[in-house]
Design a protein around this motif. Structure first.
Motif, mmCIF file in Angstrom:
data_model
loop_
_atom_site.group_PDB
_atom_site.id
_atom_site.type_symbol
_atom_site.label_atom_id
_atom_site.label_comp_id
_atom_site.label_asym_id
_atom_site.label_seq_id
_atom_site.Cartn_x
_atom_site.Cartn_y
_atom_site.Cartn_z
ATOM 1 N N ILE A 98 0.835 -1.200 0.000
ATOM 2 C CA ILE A 98 0.000 0.000 0.000
ATOM 3 C C ILE A 98 0.872 1.252 0.000
ATOM 4 O O ILE A 98 0.629 2.201 -0.743
ATOM 5 C CB ILE A 98 -0.958 -0.002 1.220
ATOM 6 N N LYS A 99 1.909 1.235 0.825
ATOM 7 C CA LYS A 99 2.824 2.380 0.912
ATOM 8 C C LYS A 99 3.558 2.575 -0.417
ATOM 9 O O LYS A 99 3.676 3.692 -0.914
ATOM 10 C CB LYS A 99 3.819 2.161 2.044
ATOM 11 N N LYS A 100 4.040 1.478 -0.994
ATOM 12 C CA LYS A 100 4.781 1.533 -2.260
ATOM 13 C C LYS A 100 3.909 2.087 -3.387
ATOM 14 O O LYS A 100 4.353 2.881 -4.206
ATOM 15 C CB LYS A 100 5.270 0.136 -2.620
ATOM 16 N N LYS A 101 2.637 1.675 -3.427
ATOM 17 C CA LYS A 101 1.722 2.107 -4.485
ATOM 18 C C LYS A 101 1.085 3.468 -4.210
ATOM 19 O O LYS A 101 0.464 4.053 -5.095
ATOM 20 C CB LYS A 101 0.592 1.077 -4.681
ATOM 21 N N GLY A 102 1.203 3.950 -2.974
ATOM 22 C CA GLY A 102 0.626 5.252 -2.627
ATOM 23 C C GLY A 102 -0.889 5.223 -2.535
ATOM 24 O O GLY A 102 -1.556 6.202 -2.852
ATOM 25 N N ILE A 103 -1.431 4.102 -2.085
ATOM 26 C CA ILE A 103 -2.882 3.944 -1.978
ATOM 27 C C ILE A 103 -3.359 4.508 -0.643
ATOM 28 O O ILE A 103 -2.734 4.305 0.387
ATOM 29 C CB ILE A 103 -3.277 2.450 -2.089
ATOM 30 N N GLN A 104 -4.483 5.223 -0.693
ATOM 31 C CA GLN A 104 -5.085 5.751 0.527
ATOM 32 C C GLN A 104 -6.521 5.254 0.582
ATOM 33 O O GLN A 104 -7.319 5.561 -0.297
ATOM 34 C CB GLN A 104 -5.037 7.289 0.520
ATOM 35 N N GLY A 105 -6.849 4.470 1.607
ATOM 36 C CA GLY A 105 -8.199 3.925 1.740
ATOM 37 C C GLY A 105 -9.168 4.919 2.341
ATOM 38 O O GLY A 105 -8.776 5.837 3.050
ATOM 39 N N ARG A 106 -10.442 4.718 2.029
ATOM 40 C CA ARG A 106 -11.496 5.569 2.587
ATOM 41 C C ARG A 106 -12.593 4.703 3.181
ATOM 42 O O ARG A 106 -12.872 3.617 2.713
ATOM 43 C CB ARG A 106 -12.118 6.452 1.503
ATOM 44 N N ASP A 107 -13.239 5.239 4.193
ATOM 45 C CA ASP A 107 -14.390 4.590 4.810
ATOM 46 C C ASP A 107 -15.597 4.804 3.894
ATOM 47 O O ASP A 107 -15.836 5.921 3.437
ATOM 48 C CB ASP A 107 -14.640 5.211 6.190
ATOM 49 N N LYS A 108 -16.368 3.745 3.624
ATOM 50 C CA LYS A 108 -17.516 3.855 2.712
ATOM 51 C C LYS A 108 -18.600 4.784 3.250
ATOM 52 O O LYS A 108 -19.200 5.547 2.515
ATOM 53 C CB LYS A 108 -18.133 2.472 2.465
ATOM 54 N N THR A 110 -18.476 7.255 5.851
ATOM 55 C CA THR A 110 -18.152 8.648 6.170
ATOM 56 C C THR A 110 -17.307 9.332 5.107
ATOM 57 O O THR A 110 -17.271 10.557 5.046
ATOM 58 C CB THR A 110 -17.391 8.728 7.515
ATOM 59 N N GLY A 111 -16.575 8.560 4.316
ATOM 60 C CA GLY A 111 -15.709 9.153 3.300
ATOM 61 C C GLY A 111 -14.367 9.597 3.846
ATOM 62 O O GLY A 111 -13.549 10.161 3.135
ATOM 63 N N ARG A 112 -14.141 9.344 5.128
ATOM 64 C CA ARG A 112 -12.866 9.730 5.742
ATOM 65 C C ARG A 112 -11.771 8.742 5.360
ATOM 66 O O ARG A 112 -12.037 7.579 5.086
ATOM 67 C CB ARG A 112 -12.989 9.727 7.267
ATOM 68 N N PHE A 113 -10.534 9.237 5.400
ATOM 69 C CA PHE A 113 -9.393 8.363 5.150
ATOM 70 C C PHE A 113 -9.238 7.387 6.312
ATOM 71 O O PHE A 113 -9.522 7.739 7.462
ATOM 72 C CB PHE A 113 -8.094 9.173 5.003
ATOM 73 N N ILE A 114 -8.807 6.171 6.006
ATOM 74 C CA ILE A 114 -8.539 5.205 7.077
ATOM 75 C C ILE A 114 -7.034 4.953 7.151
ATOM 76 O O ILE A 114 -6.303 5.219 6.200
ATOM 77 C CB ILE A 114 -9.307 3.874 6.867
ATOM 78 N N LYS A 115 -6.610 4.447 8.286
ATOM 79 C CA LYS A 115 -5.180 4.202 8.489
ATOM 80 C C LYS A 115 -4.706 3.068 7.585
ATOM 81 O O LYS A 115 -5.465 2.173 7.234
ATOM 82 C CB LYS A 115 -4.917 3.843 9.949
ATOM 83 N N ARG A 116 -3.426 3.139 7.258
ATOM 84 C CA ARG A 116 -2.815 2.128 6.399
ATOM 85 C C ARG A 116 -2.913 0.739 7.019
ATOM 86 O O ARG A 116 -3.159 -0.250 6.328
ATOM 87 C CB ARG A 116 -1.354 2.500 6.155
ATOM 88 N N LYS A 117 -2.729 0.660 8.327
ATOM 89 C CA LYS A 117 -2.804 -0.637 9.025
ATOM 90 C C LYS A 117 -4.190 -1.252 8.906
ATOM 91 O O LYS A 117 -4.336 -2.455 8.708
ATOM 92 C CB LYS A 117 -2.451 -0.489 10.508
ATOM 93 N N SER A 118 -5.209 -0.426 9.025
ATOM 94 C CA SER A 118 -6.589 -0.912 8.922
ATOM 95 C C SER A 118 -6.883 -1.426 7.519
ATOM 96 O O SER A 118 -7.489 -2.491 7.347
ATOM 97 C CB SER A 118 -7.584 0.198 9.252
ATOM 98 N N LEU A 119 -6.433 -0.681 6.519
ATOM 99 C CA LEU A 119 -6.643 -1.103 5.133
ATOM 100 C C LEU A 119 -5.902 -2.417 4.854
ATOM 101 O O LEU A 119 -6.455 -3.325 4.224
ATOM 102 C CB LEU A 119 -6.174 -0.012 4.165
ATOM 103 N N ALA A 120 -4.684 -2.526 5.363
ATOM 104 C CA ALA A 120 -3.896 -3.752 5.171
ATOM 105 C C ALA A 120 -4.582 -4.940 5.838
ATOM 106 O O ALA A 120 -4.615 -6.040 5.273
ATOM 107 C CB ALA A 120 -2.492 -3.567 5.732
#
Length: 170
Positions: A98-108, A110-120
């Motif tokens: 995720i870090k290498k690709k520069g991906i940023q996850g979002r909560d469906k 609220t639309g807020r960004f989620i932490k990298r650990k949670s997305l992983a």
């Protein structure tokens, strides 16, 4: 039977070259397969030695809820021998990706960004449930070269027989 042995060696090298090309296109650059042609009794044996994970990449990994299949070098559909049962793959691997690709996850919701650990973690759990398709990094090139094998073996045996007959006349 030097021509036959030489041909089997080139056959194996072509399979490895094809495997490396497929792996490179799929994003796996550290792909290492070793080959040996061994005389065994009256015949020869071609051995491919590779790290364990290459088998899982080749044949896929079944998930808890979805069964994965692969096509072997003879063209038959088979079940993957690998499966995620009680353990998910390590989420640290997904985190690095995720870090290498520069991906940023979002909560469906609220639309807020989620932490990298949670997305992983979510990705690892999804992989555990669904599994992973096989890439055919070994089976595809093996099948391709296997089709040519019969004709080319006959040619190399023909050369060996000519050499034996020619050397007997001397």
């Amino acid at each position: 039977m030097k021509n036959l042995e030489r041909y089997l060696g080139s056959f194996a090298k072509k399979v490895v070259r094809g495997s490396k090309n497929i792996a490179k296109t799929k994003g796996y650059s550290d792909f290492d397969i070793k080959v040996s042609v061994i005389k065994k009794g009256k015949g020869y044996e071609v051995k491919f030695k590779a790290p364990f994970y290459i088998n899982a990449l080749d044949k896929g990994v079944s998930g808890k809820k979805k069964r994965r299949y692969y096509t072997d070098y003879k063209g038959k559909k088979r079940k993957s021998p690998f499966q995620y049962k009680d353990k998910a793959p390590p989420s640290e691997i997904f985190e690095k990706w995720i870090k290498k690709k520069g991906i940023q996850g979002r909560d469906k919701k609220t639309g807020r960004f989620i932490k990298r650990k949670s997305l992983a973690f979510v990705m690892a759990k999804s992989m555990q449930m669904k599994g992973r398709d096989g890439l055919g990094v070994f089976q595809k090139p093996l099948a391709l070269e296997f089709k040519k094998l019969r004709k080319d073996i006959v040619k190399s045996l023909n050369e060996d027989i000519k050499n034996i007959i020619y050397n007997d006349k001397k």
